[in-house]
Design a protein around this motif. Structure first.
Motif, PDB file in Angstrom:
ATOM      1  N   GLY A 114       0.813  -1.209   0.000  1.00 56.91           N
ATOM      2  CA  GLY A 114       0.000   0.000   0.000  1.00 56.91           C
ATOM      3  C   GLY A 114       0.846   1.259   0.000  1.00 56.91           C
ATOM      4  O   GLY A 114       0.527   2.242  -0.675  1.00 56.91           O
ATOM      5  N   ALA A 115       1.965   1.226   0.747  1.00 56.22           N
ATOM      6  CA  ALA A 115       2.862   2.379   0.784  1.00 56.22           C
ATOM      7  C   ALA A 115       3.561   2.573  -0.557  1.00 56.22           C
ATOM      8  O   ALA A 115       3.701   3.695  -1.059  1.00 56.22           O
ATOM      9  CB  ALA A 115       3.883   2.203   1.902  1.00 56.22           C
ATOM     10  N   ASP A 116       4.006   1.465  -1.159  1.00 57.45           N
ATOM     11  CA  ASP A 116       4.695   1.541  -2.450  1.00 57.45           C
ATOM     12  C   ASP A 116       3.774   2.058  -3.554  1.00 57.45           C
ATOM     13  O   ASP A 116       4.218   2.781  -4.462  1.00 57.45           O
ATOM     14  CB  ASP A 116       5.244   0.167  -2.843  1.00 57.45           C
ATOM     15  CG  ASP A 116       6.379  -0.293  -1.924  1.00 57.45           C
ATOM     16  OD1 ASP A 116       6.941   0.562  -1.216  1.00 57.45           O
ATOM     17  OD2 ASP A 116       6.666  -1.509  -1.912  1.00 57.45           O
ATOM     18  N   ALA A 117       2.484   1.676  -3.472  1.00 54.89           N
ATOM     19  CA  ALA A 117       1.537   2.072  -4.516  1.00 54.89           C
ATOM     20  C   ALA A 117       0.927   3.441  -4.261  1.00 54.89           C
ATOM     21  O   ALA A 117       0.183   3.954  -5.097  1.00 54.89           O
ATOM     22  CB  ALA A 117       0.427   1.025  -4.629  1.00 54.89           C
ATOM     23  N   GLY A 118       1.226   4.033  -3.113  1.00 53.41           N
ATOM     24  CA  GLY A 118       0.652   5.335  -2.791  1.00 53.41           C
ATOM     25  C   GLY A 118      -0.739   5.259  -2.197  1.00 53.41           C
ATOM     26  O   GLY A 118      -1.372   6.286  -1.951  1.00 53.41           O
ATOM     27  N   THR A 119      -1.229   4.022  -1.953  1.00 59.06           N
ATOM     28  CA  THR A 119      -2.546   3.861  -1.319  1.00 59.06           C
ATOM     29  C   THR A 119      -2.487   4.340   0.124  1.00 59.06           C
ATOM     30  O   THR A 119      -3.454   4.902   0.653  1.00 59.06           O
ATOM     31  CB  THR A 119      -2.986   2.387  -1.359  1.00 59.06           C
ATOM     32  OG1 THR A 119      -2.983   1.937  -2.716  1.00 59.06           O
ATOM     33  CG2 THR A 119      -4.379   2.204  -0.770  1.00 59.06           C
TER      34      THR A 119
END
Length: 229
Positions: free
Chosen positions: A171-176
Motif C-alpha cells: 500500500g505504501a509503495d503504490a501510494g494507497t
C-alpha cells in the motif's frame, strides 16, 4: 445477558461485588461432551426446560420447535459479580459518563464497508467498557486494526490472504497509504503480533494512549474509503 432460569441472580451491591470478585472462582471442567443442546419452553419464568426427545430423561418435557439455547450438563458453574469500575480508569475519568466524552468523536464514516463499520463500532464500545475492564482498551486498539485491514484489502489489487505486513508495504509503495498511515499500521501490527505470539503479555494501554490509536484507525479507514479507487 443470558441467565440460567433455574438460578435467579439477585442484585449485588458494589461492596458485595468487589468482595465476590476477590474470592477465588470455582474451577470449571469444560469439555464438549459435557455440553448438551436443550431448548426453551414457553415457561422459562417457571424454570421449566424442554429437551430433544432423543436425549430427554425422566421428568423432562417434550421439545417445542425453534426455541433453543445451550446448557451445560452436570457442570460446576460460577456466579460472576456485576461489573464495578476499575480503579485504574479513575486516573483518566471520574465516571462512566466521562467515557462517552472520550469516544464521542469516533463516528463511523459513511461509505465504509459494513464489515469494517461493525468492527469499528465494536472497538469504540470496547473503549467505553474499559471503565469496567481496563484491559478492554488494548483489545479496542487491536480490534480497530482489523477494520483497517478489511478496507486495505479492498483497496489493494491482489491482496488475497497476504499478511498485514506485506499489505502495508504494498500500500505504501503504490501510494494507497501515506508514510504516516503506513508507520502507524506497522506499529500497531507489531503490538498485535507480540500479543498474539506471547512475546508481549499483560499489555495494558491506558485510555489516554488507546483512544488516539483507535481514533487514528477511524481516520485511516475514512481516508482510504474517501480516496478514489
Amino acid at each position: 445477558m443470558f441467565q440460567n432460569p433455574t438460578v435467579p441472580l439477585a442484585p449485588m451491591t458494589p461492596d458485595a461485588a468487589i468482595s465476590a470478585s476477590a474470592a477465588p472462582a470455582p474451577r470449571v471442567a469444560l469439555s464438549l461432551d459435557r455440553v448438551r443442546y436443550v431448548r426453551h419452553t414457553a415457561h422459562l419464568d417457571r424454570g421449566e426446560i424442554s429437551v430433544p426427545a432423543h436425549c430427554a430423561t425422566a421428568g423432562e418435557k417434550a421439545l417445542p420447535p425453534r426455541a433453543c439455547r445451550w446448557e451445560t450438563a452436570g457442570m460446576t458453574t460460577q456466579r460472576l459479580p456485576f461489573p464495578v469500575p476499575d480503579e485504574r480508569a479513575h486516573n483518566f475519568v471520574n465516571s462512566y459518563a466521562d467515557m462517552h466524552d472520550l469516544v464521542e468523536d469516533l463516528v463511523v464514516p459513511t461509505g465504509v464497508p459494513e464489515a469494517a463499520a461493525t468492527v469499528l463500532r465494536t472497538a469504540r464500545e470496547l473503549l467505553r467498557q474499559s471503565y469496567y475492564c481496563y484491559e478492554f482498551s488494548t483489545v479496542a486498539v487491536m480490534h480497530s486494526l482489523i477494520a483497517v485491514g478489511i478496507v486495505l484489502r479492498d483497496r489493494i489489487p491482489g491482496a488475497g490472504k497476504k499478511p498485514l505486513q506485506k499489505l502495508i508495504q504494498q500500500g505504501a509503495d503504490a501510494g494507497t497509504l501515506t508514510a504516516r498511515q503506513a508507520e502507524y499500521l506497522d506499529y500497531g501490527r507489531q503490538i498485535r503480533n507480540g500479543m498474539a505470539h506471547g512475546k508481549t503479555t499483560h499489555a495494558v494501554m491506558p485510555s489516554a494512549m488507546a483512544v488516539p490509536m483507535v481514533t487514528t484507525s477511524f481516520a485511516i479507514v475514512s481516508e482510504l474509503c474517501a480516496a478514489p479507487a
